[in-house]
Design a protein around this motif. Structure first.
Motif, PDB file in Angstrom:
ATOM      1  N   PHE A  88     -36.238  27.022  59.951  1.00  0.00           N
ATOM      2  CA  PHE A  88     -36.085  26.384  61.262  1.00  0.00           C
ATOM      3  C   PHE A  88     -36.754  25.010  61.261  1.00  0.00           C
ATOM      4  CE2 PHE A  88     -37.224  25.621  65.706  1.00  0.00           C
ATOM      5  CZ  PHE A  88     -36.012  25.880  66.319  1.00  0.00           C
ATOM      6  N   ARG A  89     -37.942  24.948  60.672  1.00  0.00           N
ATOM      7  CA  ARG A  89     -38.678  23.690  60.616  1.00  0.00           C
ATOM      8  C   ARG A  89     -37.849  22.629  59.899  1.00  0.00           C
ATOM      9  NH1 ARG A  89     -43.726  25.239  58.404  1.00  0.00           N
ATOM     10  NH2 ARG A  89     -44.268  25.567  60.572  1.00  0.00           N
ATOM     11  N   HIS A  90     -37.207  23.052  58.817  1.00  0.00           N
ATOM     12  CA  HIS A  90     -36.387  22.112  58.051  1.00  0.00           C
ATOM     13  C   HIS A  90     -35.176  21.671  58.876  1.00  0.00           C
ATOM     14  CE1 HIS A  90     -34.874  20.116  54.540  1.00  0.00           C
ATOM     15  NE2 HIS A  90     -33.690  20.695  54.715  1.00  0.00           N
ATOM     16  N   LEU A  91     -34.537  22.637  59.554  1.00  0.00           N
ATOM     17  CA  LEU A  91     -33.377  22.304  60.392  1.00  0.00           C
ATOM     18  C   LEU A  91     -33.757  21.271  61.455  1.00  0.00           C
ATOM     19  CD1 LEU A  91     -31.624  25.720  61.172  1.00  0.00           C
ATOM     20  CD2 LEU A  91     -30.563  23.694  60.157  1.00  0.00           C
ATOM     21  N   MET A  92     -34.954  21.408  62.031  1.00  0.00           N
ATOM     22  CA  MET A  92     -35.392  20.516  63.093  1.00  0.00           C
ATOM     23  C   MET A  92     -35.970  19.208  62.553  1.00  0.00           C
ATOM     24  SD  MET A  92     -34.456  22.333  65.571  1.00  0.00           S
ATOM     25  CE  MET A  92     -34.922  21.213  66.859  1.00  0.00           C
ATOM     26  N   GLY A  93     -36.185  19.155  61.225  1.00  0.00           N
ATOM     27  CA  GLY A  93     -36.703  17.924  60.627  1.00  0.00           C
ATOM     28  C   GLY A  93     -38.204  17.745  60.787  1.00  0.00           C
ATOM     29  N   PHE A  94     -38.922  18.824  61.172  1.00  0.00           N
ATOM     30  CA  PHE A  94     -40.370  18.700  61.341  1.00  0.00           C
ATOM     31  C   PHE A  94     -41.116  18.643  60.013  1.00  0.00           C
ATOM     32  CE2 PHE A  94     -39.634  21.146  65.466  1.00  0.00           C
ATOM     33  CZ  PHE A  94     -39.585  19.979  66.213  1.00  0.00           C
ATOM     34  N   ASP A  95     -40.386  18.898  58.901  1.00  0.00           N
ATOM     35  CA  ASP A  95     -41.077  18.918  57.611  1.00  0.00           C
ATOM     36  C   ASP A  95     -41.030  17.564  56.906  1.00  0.00           C
ATOM     37  OD1 ASP A  95     -38.369  19.039  57.276  1.00  0.00           O
ATOM     38  OD2 ASP A  95     -38.385  20.533  55.667  1.00  0.00           O
ATOM     39  N   ARG A  96     -40.473  16.560  57.568  1.00  0.00           N
ATOM     40  CA  ARG A  96     -40.411  15.246  56.932  1.00  0.00           C
ATOM     41  C   ARG A  96     -41.748  14.527  57.114  1.00  0.00           C
ATOM     42  NH1 ARG A  96     -36.067  12.330  59.825  1.00  0.00           N
ATOM     43  NH2 ARG A  96     -37.065  13.439  61.521  1.00  0.00           N
ATOM     44  N   PRO A  97     -42.019  13.482  56.263  1.00  0.00           N
ATOM     45  CA  PRO A  97     -43.302  12.787  56.391  1.00  0.00           C
ATOM     46  C   PRO A  97     -43.489  12.255  57.818  1.00  0.00           C
ATOM     47  CG  PRO A  97     -42.121  12.052  54.443  1.00  0.00           C
ATOM     48  CD  PRO A  97     -41.199  12.966  55.173  1.00  0.00           C
ATOM     49  N   LEU A  98     -44.728  12.356  58.306  1.00  0.00           N
ATOM     50  CA  LEU A  98     -45.008  11.968  59.693  1.00  0.00           C
ATOM     51  C   LEU A  98     -44.682  10.505  59.972  1.00  0.00           C
ATOM     52  CD1 LEU A  98     -48.284  13.710  60.880  1.00  0.00           C
ATOM     53  CD2 LEU A  98     -45.933  14.076  61.613  1.00  0.00           C
ATOM     54  N   LEU A  99     -44.974   9.637  58.985  1.00  0.00           N
ATOM     55  CA  LEU A  99     -44.724   8.203  59.221  1.00  0.00           C
ATOM     56  C   LEU A  99     -43.241   7.937  59.398  1.00  0.00           C
ATOM     57  CD1 LEU A  99     -47.112   6.073  56.994  1.00  0.00           C
ATOM     58  CD2 LEU A  99     -46.903   6.102  59.490  1.00  0.00           C
ATOM     59  N   VAL A 100     -42.426   8.615  58.574  1.00  0.00           N
ATOM     60  CA  VAL A 100     -40.973   8.475  58.701  1.00  0.00           C
ATOM     61  C   VAL A 100     -40.541   8.913  60.093  1.00  0.00           C
ATOM     62  CG1 VAL A 100     -38.750   9.322  57.853  1.00  0.00           C
ATOM     63  CG2 VAL A 100     -40.597   8.825  56.234  1.00  0.00           C
ATOM     64  N   GLN A 101     -41.089  10.082  60.510  1.00  0.00           N
ATOM     65  CA  GLN A 101     -40.728  10.589  61.840  1.00  0.00           C
ATOM     66  C   GLN A 101     -41.168   9.610  62.929  1.00  0.00           C
ATOM     67  OE1 GLN A 101     -41.339  14.799  62.826  1.00  0.00           O
ATOM     68  NE2 GLN A 101     -41.984  15.140  60.720  1.00  0.00           N
ATOM     69  N   TYR A 102     -42.354   9.014  62.740  1.00  0.00           N
ATOM     70  CA  TYR A 102     -42.858   8.104  63.773  1.00  0.00           C
ATOM     71  C   TYR A 102     -41.955   6.888  63.934  1.00  0.00           C
ATOM     72  CZ  TYR A 102     -45.544   4.658  66.281  1.00  0.00           C
ATOM     73  OH  TYR A 102     -45.914   3.707  67.186  1.00  0.00           O
TER      74      TYR A 102
END
Lengths: 306, 496
Positions: free
Chosen positions: A50-64
């Motif tokens: 689920f985490r992967h599907l939601m993209g929460f496992d990507r690097p935080l800076l990328v997400q920011y």
């Protein structure tokens, strides 16, 4: 004036950027919502999937930076829980909060200004001592306790006010009293002490010497000057009334932005927390700007300096 | 005087008096709905609302047994197939017909990984749903799946049946805002964080419900819910604390309660090198804590004392099972035998305010443990942090995790099988039995397997089983409504 506005806008941008960094990373310190969102028996592989599907496992800076890139275009992302745009969830609830905050604001000014003036004009009198006591109690009452006491009294004992929800003006009375208590106390205390200071100044003595009526001295000469320091605090209180209604909204089950925010924090609904915090940051920056501008109207010397 | 006040109330507060109407039930629960799409949420308050609007293939009857709903009967043509006969002549609220295609559509949609259903794991054992004819459907699994029916009733959220054509509109967004189901109530209005309004469905296949209008209101604060109940703003208030029962048992209100199927217990981490690795220490803790006294003092004696970590309404539960008695002398003797005559220090990890009286129970437990020399250092973790710690298998010492499930395969398998995410225990003999129970469909055979498993669990004491806490509701005195052990609110049979 133009220079002033440009510098203030730049300053606001820096503040909002700082706020976005703070909220983005702080809310993520406690972990992502995957485990909270799935049933308790969900196996760890399921949580990771689920985490992967939601993209929460990507690097935080990328997400920011992705969040920032979208936010500047007005897209604050979808709420995980509601599956709706996060900012519209916040904006949907603003009218309710404005209604409550507005009522509390009017209440606190209606009590604080006359009380402070009377207290300052009659220094040492019974009313002055009462004003000090009211300020002390008002600032130290926990909102939660006061709210429960009001409900017990007016809803459970006398059945005259509805304990919760939103609807008619009756629903606003108790939450507005709870919200207004703290602001009333602060504004009373500050306005009283500025008034006392101003009333001792030379120009007031001169005015008195000229035989100006005391009521005119207080309302026209003194109040205007005493208002300047108080205005800053009033501005801050407006921010607090809007964003700080969390406990009050929760106890009275009032459908405002504070309640949305506290739920979103518990659920780790990141996008909603971000949208709420950024919205409040914009409001507070705007209020501060308005307060600064209003100084110019109250104090002609500040206008000439600009 | 009282008369004068109540007259004043009806005159000045028409808004509040809504709940006095005998054709309306107002329910106050802690949270609002998150979505009206049954497969898109993971919250019990949302499920309570949606269960009035939708039906599952099967449901739970008043005795707590699984009973027909949209399916009228079922059978196992082979251990990997569950065949359901569907109810004929049922229509969704928008007029769409309910049939095998609707069932297939519902599960295919929720099982699609890209759909991201939060409760995916409840139904993920289903490998295929095939239409046999218009009113017959086969649900296929890879392995025998004895608890299939518990994956299909209303507490398995994505198993509620949706209308295919309507649901497909706007990619499900319509369903999420304005639900359409086959249930006893039709959707009227949803004002976010304020209320969800439903009206009786006159064409309900189970008979038109007696209550004409149902309103769900989110009120998080317990005191406010009680004030609303007392001032007649609501008719059902959930989660009443035991200490408020007395005040609600008088006047126009009453209290109803039922032992929940939730489990309060302590779990011991036997994977790390601590005294808890020793069976005698785990048994000593079972003897050391006076659970009956805790139940009496903190839960008003309500709820059900459990002998093993399994709800008393679960499959294979045996009423003759007895918990360890309270015997601190025996506990001390066992500790001395295990080499800890002076006790030891151990962390006790839990959450606070997650379950009714959780922190009070944990603190009382720590008090009993200290009497036999065990010093429990209580650590309260915020729920999100608890999740993070759990994911890393980081629960240490003694924990108070909470669990529910109506079958050993839903309780013992995840909590005690070697290597499971929630398990901090390993016993190859027990593993064999749990594996066998999971792969057997025949109830008699399963029962004998779990009876053997129960004996191992009792003796090896990986848990300290405590109670099934009560579910306590405050009600309008005139309302007749029966609460359910699984916490789901069902208004189908409610009446004044």
């Amino acid at each position: 004036m133009a220079n002033f506005l440009i510098s203030r806008l730049l300053y606001a941008t820096v503040v909002l950027l700082g706020v976005s960094v703070a909220v983005f990373f702080l809310i993520r310190i406690g972990g992502d919502p995957s485990a909270l969102f799935l049933p308790p028996e969900a196996p760890v592989e399921e949580i990771q999937r689920f985490r992967h599907l939601m993209g929460f496992d990507r690097p935080l800076l990328v997400q920011y930076f992705e969040f920032l890139g979208r936010a500047v275009q007005g897209d604050f992302g979808m709420s995980l829980r509601y599956e709706q745009p996060a900012m519209s969830l916040v904006l949907e609830r603003v009218p309710a909060t404005l209604e409550l905050g507005g009522m509390a604001f009017v209440m606190s000014l209606a009590v604080a200004i006359p009380l402070a003036i009377l207290a300052a004009a009659n220094r040492g009198s019974a009313i002055d001592r009462a004003s000090l006591l009211i300020s002390l109690i008002g600032q130290s009452f926990p909102a939660f306790w006061l709210a429960i006491m009001l409900i017990l009294l007016f809803s459970e004992t006398f059945y005259i006010l509805p304990p919760s929800g939103r609807g008619g003006w009756q629903h606003l009375i108790m939450p507005a009293i709870v919200l207004a208590t703290y602001s009333t106390a602060i504004i009373t205390r500050l306005l009283r002490s500025s008034m006392i200071e101003v009333l001792q100044s030379d120009y007031v003595r001169t005015a008195r010497g000229k035989g100006v009526r005391e009521s005119r001295i207080i309302l026209s000469h003194a109040l205007r000057n005493a208002a300047i320091p108080t205005l800053t605090v009033i501005g801050l209180q407006v921010g607090a009334l809007l964003g700080g209604a969390v406990i009050t909204e929760e106890v009275f089950a009032y459908p405002g932005i504070g309640r949305l925010a506290i739920q979103a924090i518990a659920n780790r609904d990141f996008t909603v927390v971000q949208a709420f915090v950024l919205f409040m940051a914009v409001v507070i920056v705007a209020i501060n700007l308005l307060v600064d501008l209003s100084y110019g109207f109250l104090d002609p010397r500040l206008r000439r300096n600009k | 005087m009282a008369g004068a006040i109540s007259t004043a109330v009806t005159v000045s507060m028409p808004l509040v008096a809504a709940a006095q109407s005998t054709s309306t039930v107002v329910i106050a629960q802690a949270a609002d709905a998150y979505s009206m799409d049954p497969a898109k949420h993971s919250a019990f308050p949302t499920a309570n609302i949606l269960f009035q609007i939708y039906d599952g293939l099967v449901t739970q009857n008043e005795k707590g047994e699984i009973a027909p709903a949209l399916a009228t009967s079922w059978s196992n043509p082979d251990p990997l197939t569950w065949r359901f006969k569907l109810r004929e002549g049922v229509k969704f609220h928008n007029g769409e017909a309910f049939n095998a295609a609707a069932v297939k559509y519902t599960f295919d949609r929720a099982l699609d990984p890209n759909f991201k259903a939060p409760y995916y794991s409840r139904i993920s054992q289903i490998k295929a749903v095939t239409v046999v004819d218009d009113y017959t459907i086969d649900i296929k699994t890879d392995k025998p799946f004895p608890t299939m029916l518990l994956s299909l009733y209303e507490a398995s959220f994505p198993a509620l049946i949706v209308a295919p054509t309507y649901t497909a509109q706007n990619n499900g967004a319509d369903l999420g805002a304005k639900p359409v189901g086959t249930g006893p109530y039709r959707f009227v209005e949803w004002k976010r964080d304020e209320r969800v309004v439903l009206e009786a469905n006159p064409d309900y296949w189970g008979g038109k419900p007696s209550i004409a209008k149902v309103i769900f209101r989110p009120i998080k604060e317990t005191r406010t819910r009680i004030a609303e109940l007392k001032s007649e703003g609501v008719d059902i208030a959930v989660d009443v604390p035991p200490e408020d029962i007395a005040s609600l048992e008088s006047g126009d209100t009453k209290v109803v309660s039922v032992p929940s199927e939730f489990l309060y217990f302590l779990a011991f981490d036997t994977t790390r090198d601590t005294p808890l690795k020793d069976k005698r220490v785990r048994q000593a803790i079972n003897y050391a804590v006076d659970v009956d006294a805790i139940q009496q003092a903190l839960l008003n004696g309500m709820g059900t004392r459990i002998a093993l970590t399994l709800p008393s309404n679960a499959f294979s539960y045996d009423p003759s099972w007895k918990p360890y008695p309270y015997d601190p002398a025996k506990a001390k003797a066992l500790l001395a035998e295990a080499g800890y005559p002076n006790g030891f220090t151990i962390p006790l990890m839990t959450r606070k305010g997650r379950y009714m009286k959780d922190s009070e129970i944990v603190e009382a437990t720590a008090g009993f443990l200290s009497k036999v020399g065990i010093k429990a250092n209580i650590q309260y973790l915020e729920p999100g942090v608890w999740g993070q710690v759990s994911e890393k298998k980081g629960r240490e010492g003694i924990t108070f995790p909470g669990w529910s499930g109506r079958d050993p395969n839903l309780v013992w398998a995840p909590l005690l099988h070697t290597g499971e995410y929630q398990s901090y225990y390993s016993n190859p003999d027990l593993d064999k039995l749990l594996d066998a129970g999971a792969a057997t469909i025949d109830p008699a055979e399963r029962k004998s397997i779990y009876t053997k498993a129960a004996a191992i669990i009792k003796d090896d004491a990986p848990h300290l089983p405590m109670v099934q806490p009560p579910l306590i509701y405050g009600l309008d005195k005139k309302l007749s409504w029966t609460p359910r052990a699984d916490g789901m609110i069902d208004l189908r049979k409610a009446h004044y």
